[in-house]
Motif scaffolding. Structure first.
Motif, mmCIF file in Angstrom:
data_model
loop_
_atom_site.group_PDB
_atom_site.id
_atom_site.type_symbol
_atom_site.label_atom_id
_atom_site.label_comp_id
_atom_site.label_asym_id
_atom_site.label_seq_id
_atom_site.Cartn_x
_atom_site.Cartn_y
_atom_site.Cartn_z
ATOM 1 N N ILE A 58 58.413 35.543 -19.525
ATOM 2 C CA ILE A 58 58.533 35.143 -18.126
ATOM 3 C C ILE A 58 59.660 34.131 -17.945
ATOM 4 C CG2 ILE A 58 57.336 34.032 -16.199
ATOM 5 C CD1 ILE A 58 54.728 35.166 -17.289
ATOM 6 N N GLU A 59 59.817 33.231 -18.909
ATOM 7 C CA GLU A 59 60.912 32.258 -18.843
ATOM 8 C C GLU A 59 62.264 32.978 -18.812
ATOM 9 O OE1 GLU A 59 62.848 28.596 -21.469
ATOM 10 O OE2 GLU A 59 61.182 29.783 -22.271
ATOM 11 N N GLU A 60 62.414 33.982 -19.680
ATOM 12 C CA GLU A 60 63.666 34.722 -19.721
ATOM 13 C C GLU A 60 63.893 35.523 -18.430
ATOM 14 O OE1 GLU A 60 66.187 34.633 -21.955
ATOM 15 O OE2 GLU A 60 65.014 32.893 -22.609
ATOM 16 N N LEU A 66 63.056 34.626 -15.463
ATOM 17 C CA LEU A 66 63.557 33.673 -14.470
ATOM 18 C C LEU A 66 65.034 33.356 -14.708
ATOM 19 C CD1 LEU A 66 60.535 31.214 -14.211
ATOM 20 C CD2 LEU A 66 61.360 32.750 -12.430
ATOM 21 N N ARG A 67 65.413 33.253 -15.956
ATOM 22 C CA ARG A 67 66.826 33.003 -16.251
ATOM 23 C C ARG A 67 67.692 34.205 -15.888
ATOM 24 N NH1 ARG A 67 67.052 28.187 -18.802
ATOM 25 N NH2 ARG A 67 65.218 27.532 -20.001
ATOM 26 N N ARG A 68 67.055 35.391 -15.813
ATOM 27 C CA ARG A 68 67.775 36.585 -15.368
ATOM 28 C C ARG A 68 67.681 36.749 -13.846
ATOM 29 N NH1 ARG A 68 64.896 38.896 -19.726
ATOM 30 N NH2 ARG A 68 63.554 39.958 -18.211
ATOM 31 N N LYS A 69 67.176 35.736 -13.178
ATOM 32 C CA LYS A 69 67.103 35.686 -11.715
ATOM 33 C C LYS A 69 66.102 36.700 -11.139
ATOM 34 C CE LYS A 69 71.906 34.175 -11.457
ATOM 35 N NZ LYS A 69 73.239 34.378 -10.840
ATOM 36 N N SER A 70 64.958 36.811 -11.794
ATOM 37 C CA SER A 70 63.873 37.661 -11.304
ATOM 38 C C SER A 70 62.612 36.819 -11.184
ATOM 39 C CB SER A 70 63.636 38.830 -12.261
ATOM 40 O OG SER A 70 62.469 39.548 -11.889
ATOM 41 N N GLU A 124 73.322 27.811 -8.751
ATOM 42 C CA GLU A 124 72.721 28.733 -9.716
ATOM 43 C C GLU A 124 71.847 27.993 -10.732
ATOM 44 O OE1 GLU A 124 72.806 31.922 -9.638
ATOM 45 O OE2 GLU A 124 74.281 32.211 -8.041
ATOM 46 N N SER A 125 72.037 26.700 -10.857
ATOM 47 C CA SER A 125 71.250 25.926 -11.826
ATOM 48 C C SER A 125 69.770 25.858 -11.449
ATOM 49 C CB SER A 125 71.816 24.511 -11.954
ATOM 50 O OG SER A 125 71.672 23.795 -10.727
ATOM 51 N N ARG A 126 69.453 26.216 -10.210
ATOM 52 C CA ARG A 126 68.038 26.218 -9.805
ATOM 53 C C ARG A 126 67.224 27.212 -10.640
ATOM 54 N NH1 ARG A 126 65.144 24.520 -5.643
ATOM 55 N NH2 ARG A 126 64.065 26.539 -5.584
ATOM 56 N N TRP A 127 67.852 28.279 -11.107
ATOM 57 C CA TRP A 127 67.117 29.243 -11.934
ATOM 58 C C TRP A 127 66.694 28.615 -13.256
ATOM 59 C CZ3 TRP A 127 65.091 33.405 -9.924
ATOM 60 C CH2 TRP A 127 65.682 33.991 -8.800
ATOM 61 N N ASP A 128 67.566 27.818 -13.844
ATOM 62 C CA ASP A 128 67.189 27.115 -15.079
ATOM 63 C C ASP A 128 66.089 26.100 -14.803
ATOM 64 O OD1 ASP A 128 68.968 28.472 -16.712
ATOM 65 O OD2 ASP A 128 70.599 27.067 -16.310
ATOM 66 N N ASP A 129 66.175 25.432 -13.653
ATOM 67 C CA ASP A 129 65.127 24.469 -13.284
ATOM 68 C C ASP A 129 63.789 25.177 -13.090
ATOM 69 O OD1 ASP A 129 67.038 22.492 -13.333
ATOM 70 O OD2 ASP A 129 67.414 22.558 -11.175
ATOM 71 N N LEU A 130 63.815 26.368 -12.497
ATOM 72 C CA LEU A 130 62.584 27.135 -12.315
ATOM 73 C C LEU A 130 61.992 27.554 -13.656
ATOM 74 C CD1 LEU A 130 63.423 29.464 -9.278
ATOM 75 C CD2 LEU A 130 61.681 27.680 -9.350
ATOM 76 N N ALA A 131 62.857 27.953 -14.593
ATOM 77 C CA ALA A 131 62.379 28.344 -15.917
ATOM 78 C C ALA A 131 61.707 27.166 -16.618
ATOM 79 C CB ALA A 131 63.539 28.875 -16.759
#
Length: 401
Positions: free
Chosen positions: A170-172, A174-178, A264-271
């Protein structure tokens, strides 16, 4: 003796930190399993009783017998479906109980060891070290290596492979923007997250809104906000108001407040937020267990002299010290730099202590003996740590008060 007592105390504390998650995770999953069973039973019980009452009333009112039989068959099919779900959940529960028994026995083996000097403790510690290594590999994403190590050492039931596999997947995503997998996970664990007042699901919905706005889908973005964001206005009013402002700003805006939302850094923050939420829900430490164990061991050995400018090194071949301090080694010195010192309630010094001009204290007899071994005459002494030679007349006797 003081060092031994300190090490023993830290060992006891590290056992609590390192071995507590071993039992808590199966407990959390068993509780989750029970809640799922309870939800299925309550829902089917409510629906079937309601359908049964309606069917009975319709039958008494003269409903055709074939319709009554069809209604009863439908209720039977629903109960059979419930039975299949219960059997699956029961199998999962049995697996959890088996894992818990293995883990309890693993800890029971530690309880039965009379002392830390016993050879059985070394054997038990090797098992725990392998468990910590598997935990570290899983947290770093080396799933296959972790699986192979657990299989080779026979500790599959003492580690949480599938839990970390799901977390990493799931972490990955999110990093793929899903956001789909993470939202499905949130829906499954919503009651637990609600108790913790966790904001992960809100942040995911906010990110979906941002992506709609980024793609120019203004109508869809408004509809999404009305459906998923406005219901959280009471809790996250400031964030909801800021999200509404995105409708007036394009993705290339230079207004810092909205530029940050488009980043785009928000995706890393979400992960990272998901991983923290996952570990919090299942009572897993945020740090790898190996780091906790290493910190406890290093703190038990660390003293102020370990990080002085004269600290010895494993690379110092000319050192005449009889043992090498792990903290002073080049491999561990930086790792231990920010750790607290060991707490000693008593101090022990050598007989007849003397101090050298650089402030280092040694026993007179040992200092003279080591100086003689390196070929110095009685008029000179050598600091065994820094290898600096001083005139014997410059050493001063120390009186401990």
């Amino acid at each position: 003796m003081a060092a031994e007592l300190t090490t023993t105390k830290l060992n006891a504390e590290s056992h609590l930190l390192l071995d507590q998650p071993l039992l808590r995770l199966p407990h959390e999953f068993a509780r989750k399993n029970f809640k799922i069973v309870q939800k299925h039973v309550e829902r089917e019980n409510k629906d079937v009783l309601s359908a049964l009452k309606s069917t009975a009333n319709a039958s008494l009112a003269g409903q055709d017998a074939s319709k009554t039989v069809a209604s009863l068959d439908n209720m039977i099919n629903r109960m059979q479906g419930l039975k299949r779900k219960m059997e699956t959940l029961h199998s999962e529960e049995k697996a959890l109980h088996q894992a818990s028994r293995k883990r309890i026995q693993h800890l029971q083996n530690l309880y039965e060891i009379p002392s830390l000097a016993d050879v059985k403790y070394d054997e038990w510690s090797r098992v725990r070290l392998n468990r910590l290594l598997v935990d570290y590999l899983l947290r770093c994403g080396y799933v296959e290596s972790a699986r192979a190590l657990a299989r080779e050492k026979g500790i599959e039931e003492l580690v949480d492979l599938e839990v970390f596999v799901q977390c990493h997947r799931i972490e990955e995503s999110l990093r793929r923007k899903s956001t789909q997998e993470c939202l499905a996970w949130c829906a499954e664990h919503r009651p637990m997250m609600k108790k913790l007042d966790n904001r992960l699901e809100f942040e995911l919905r906010l990110q979906q809104y941002i992506e709609l706005r980024r793609n120019g889908q203004l109508v869809e973005a408004r509809q999404h906000a009305q459906k998923y964001l406005t219901q959280h206005a009471g809790t996250y009013l400031e964030e909801v108001n800021r999200a509404a402002g995105l409708l007036a700003y394009r993705p290339d805006t230079q207004v810092q407040e909205y530029k940050k939302l488009y980043s785009e850094s928000r995706w890393d923050d979400l992960a990272k937020l998901f991983v923290n939420t996952h570990h919090e829900l299942f009572s897993l430490p945020a740090r790898p267990l190996l780091h906790i164990a290493l910190s406890a061991g290093l703190s038990a050995l660390k003293t102020p002299s370990c990080h002085s400018k004269h600290a010895s090194s494993t690379a110092n071949a000319s050192s005449t010290t009889t043992s090498v301090c792990p903290i002073c080694s080049t491999e561990l010195n930086d790792l231990a730099r920010n750790l607290p010192y060991a707490h000693h309630t008593k101090s022990y010094v050598e007989n007849d202590p003397v101090v050298l001009p650089n402030g280092r204290v040694y026993g007179r007899d040992r200092l003279l003996e080591m100086s003689a071994k390196v070929g110095l005459d009685a008029s000179q002494v050598k600091d065994p740590t820094t290898s600096v030679i001083y005139p014997a007349s410059e050493i001063r006797k120390v009186y401990i008060s």
